[in-house]
Design an enzyme around this catalytic site. Structure first.
Site, PDB file in Angstrom:
ATOM      1  N   CYS A 109      37.419  37.152  46.227  1.00 39.97           N
ATOM      2  CA  CYS A 109      38.468  37.801  45.422  1.00 39.97           C
ATOM      3  C   CYS A 109      38.570  37.199  44.024  1.00 39.97           C
ATOM      4  O   CYS A 109      38.667  37.921  43.032  1.00 39.97           O
ATOM      5  CB  CYS A 109      39.824  37.657  46.107  1.00 39.97           C
ATOM      6  SG  CYS A 109      39.959  38.474  47.691  1.00 39.97           S
ATOM      7  N   VAL A 168      38.379  39.405  40.675  1.00 39.33           N
ATOM      8  CA  VAL A 168      39.588  39.683  39.895  1.00 39.33           C
ATOM      9  C   VAL A 168      39.384  39.340  38.421  1.00 39.33           C
ATOM     10  O   VAL A 168      39.831  40.058  37.520  1.00 39.33           O
ATOM     11  CB  VAL A 168      40.791  38.919  40.474  1.00 39.33           C
ATOM     12  CG1 VAL A 168      41.972  38.940  39.504  1.00 39.33           C
ATOM     13  CG2 VAL A 168      41.208  39.514  41.815  1.00 39.33           C
TER      14      VAL A 168
END
Length: 523
Positions: A153, A157
């Protein structure tokens, strides 16, 4: 509080000691601000009702036990299936610890995987420096022939570009220019573990073939490629090898982690063992065709096979149960010109005999099940072949096309007329379904254990036993070595199902002189 060295107890009996029970009660009374038992039971009972199910199915902003894992977990498993390959995750160290622990608990094996350990500074300024140092260190320390890179993640991101980072690492001399470093972007906040496997596999296939197609000719090597997808039953790799060899088919199983996930205890540590070679991947475009054993979970791979390898990717269903195993073997026979041998015909006959033997015990039994898209589809199809009745079928990460496909299968069978199909739902939804539309059994991974305990807690008449088939399985040993594909896999699933039925029958008829009216042991 310490154990007696002369009488060391395991966790279960240890925590039943009076001193531990007193310590736990003191913790609850002093720190937990626990609600009264009556209130807890009132809420529990409410959550088992149809009224609560309606509330539960209307929630939008919360997922409870999602019946899936994240993309990089699947990417790691895919990478482990290639010879001397080190899975490398561009992201935080904690994520990789989770992946390794997850697989370690399921396979009971050490799992090799590295991280470039991004922290707060990388989250602000980007992780290129981590990537450069990480590639250099991983190659030097663990000496893999290939490093397969995926992301978590954090990297996704902030928008880290793997292609640019890897190319810069090579340009600056951290690893050699020609050193194999396939990659895939695998954001954890979309998709699932099966998506991550598909993305990583497409990344590896792309790395070795996209710019090397000039001398490739479809069918020139006389082989077929078999792509397993996210597969955690090691017996399924072995049964594919066996069936293809019995047919005399020349084939390549693309991504085979069997050896590295099932190493012997002979005093020698194997960081790498077995796996598909890079030469076999490079030769993949020369095959007659590429068959996807889990087609619903292999979208990117299918597209790549068709558009870049120029192979038809002949459609098949996952070869579970009788009919779809027949279809798979006949497809292989048609593609290769190899007849189905007598040995497989005999094996099919034995499988049919087992179905006949167990039919009376499985006919009309009700099963609720959950899991990955292809596995759930195959299991549903097989249950219908056995005359069993699926009640609720749940797959969190399936799409609407999958739903239409499984509803068609159910509609075509007299045993699927009352089945409800659920996509995008989690195991808390599944719990509601088990209470309001009670099956005889549920089939799924270890996380169904919590649901089984809840049904037992409400009362024996509400109890729904869990049959553990799927991934992950943490609370039983060695099931990952079993087989669910082909006739052999059908035999294992059938044996598991019918013996679960008979075991439950024993439990229900165990009372001496009261319920013990079922005798299978009369002379």
């Amino acid at each position: 509080m310490s154990q007696d060295v002369e009488n060391i107890k395991a966790s279960y009996p240890l925590f039943r000691n009076d001193e531990y029970k007193a310590n736990l009660k003191n913790k609850q009374d002093t720190y937990e601000e626990k609600h009264p038992t009556e209130k807890i039971d009132e809420v529990f009972q409410w959550t088992t009702t149809k009224e609560y199910q309606e509330v539960n199915f209307n929630r939008e902003a919360l997922t409870v036990n999602p019946a899936k894992a994240c993309q990089p977990l699947g990417a790691v498993l895919c990478a482990l299936g290639f010879e001397k390959t080190m899975p490398y995750v561009h992201g935080s160290q904690g994520c990789v610890a989770y992946f390794r622990t997850y697989f370690n608990r399921h396979f009971k094996e050490p799992i090799s995987c590295v991280s470039d350990s991004m922290t707060e500074d990388a989250a602000v300024f980007g992780g290129q420096k981590n990537m450069m140092d990480g590639l250099e260190n991983a190659k030097a320390l663990y000496k893999p022939d290939m490093i397969a890179v995926s992301t978590t993640c954090m990297a996704e991101v902030i928008g880290d570009d793997l292609n640019a980072f890897i190319n810069n690492a090579k340009k600056d001399g951290y690893v050699e220019q020609e050193y194999p470093t396939p990659f895939a972007h695998t954001p954890s906040f979309v998709g699932s573990h099966t998506t991550g496997w598909d993305n990583m596999f497409e990344g590896i296939l792309n790395y070795f073939t996209r710019n090397y197609m000039e001398d490739k000719v479809v069918g020139s090597n006389g082989k077929i490629n078999i792509v397993p997808g996210f597969e955690t039953y090691l017996g399924n790799f072995r049964v594919m090898h066996r069936m293809m060899k019995e047919m005399g088919v020349d084939y390549t199983l693309l991504s085979d982690p069997t050896e590295v996930l099932d190493t012997p205890a002979d005093g020698q540590f194997r960081m790498y063992a077995g796996g598909t070679t890079m030469d076999e991947v490079k030769d993949a475009p020369n095959a007659i065709d590429t068959l996807l054993l889990q087609p619903w979970q292999s979208d990117k791979t299918r597209k790549y096979v068709k558009t870049m390898l120029h192979q038809p990717a002949t459609p098949i269903n996952i070869p579970m149960g009788l009919e779809w195993t027949d279809d798979f073997l006949m497809t292989v026979s048609e593609l290769t010109g190899k007849p189905i041998p007598k040995s497989l015909e005999v094996e099919r006959g034995r499988f049919m005999d087992m179905i006949t033997d167990s039919h009376a015990w499985l006919h009309g039994k009700k099963f609720a099940l959950y899991g990955d898209a292809d596995y759930v589809l195959g299991m549903t199809k097989f249950l219908l072949e056995l005359g069993a009745e699926p009640t609720d079928v749940l797959c969190n990460h399936a799409n609407k096309r999958w739903r239409k496909a499984i509803e068609k299968i159910l509609a075509d069978s007299p045993y699927g007329q009352n089945t409800q199909v659920h996509i995008g739902k989690d195991l808390w939804h599944f719990r509601s379904l088990v209470f309001t539309n009670k099956p005889d059994f549920m089939i799924g991974n270890s996380y169904g254990k919590f649901i089984e305990r809840d049904t037992q807690h409400k009362g024996e008449e509400f109890h729904v036993p869990l049959i553990r088939i799927g991934f992950p399985i943490f609370d039983r040993h060695h099931l990952h070595r079993m087989t669910t594909l082909g006739y052999e896999g059908g035999m294992y699933i059938l044996t598991t199902l019918v013996n679960a039925v008979l075991e439950q029958l024993d439990k229900e008829t165990i009372g001496m002189g009261t319920t013990d009216y079922n005798y299978d042991l009369i002379r």
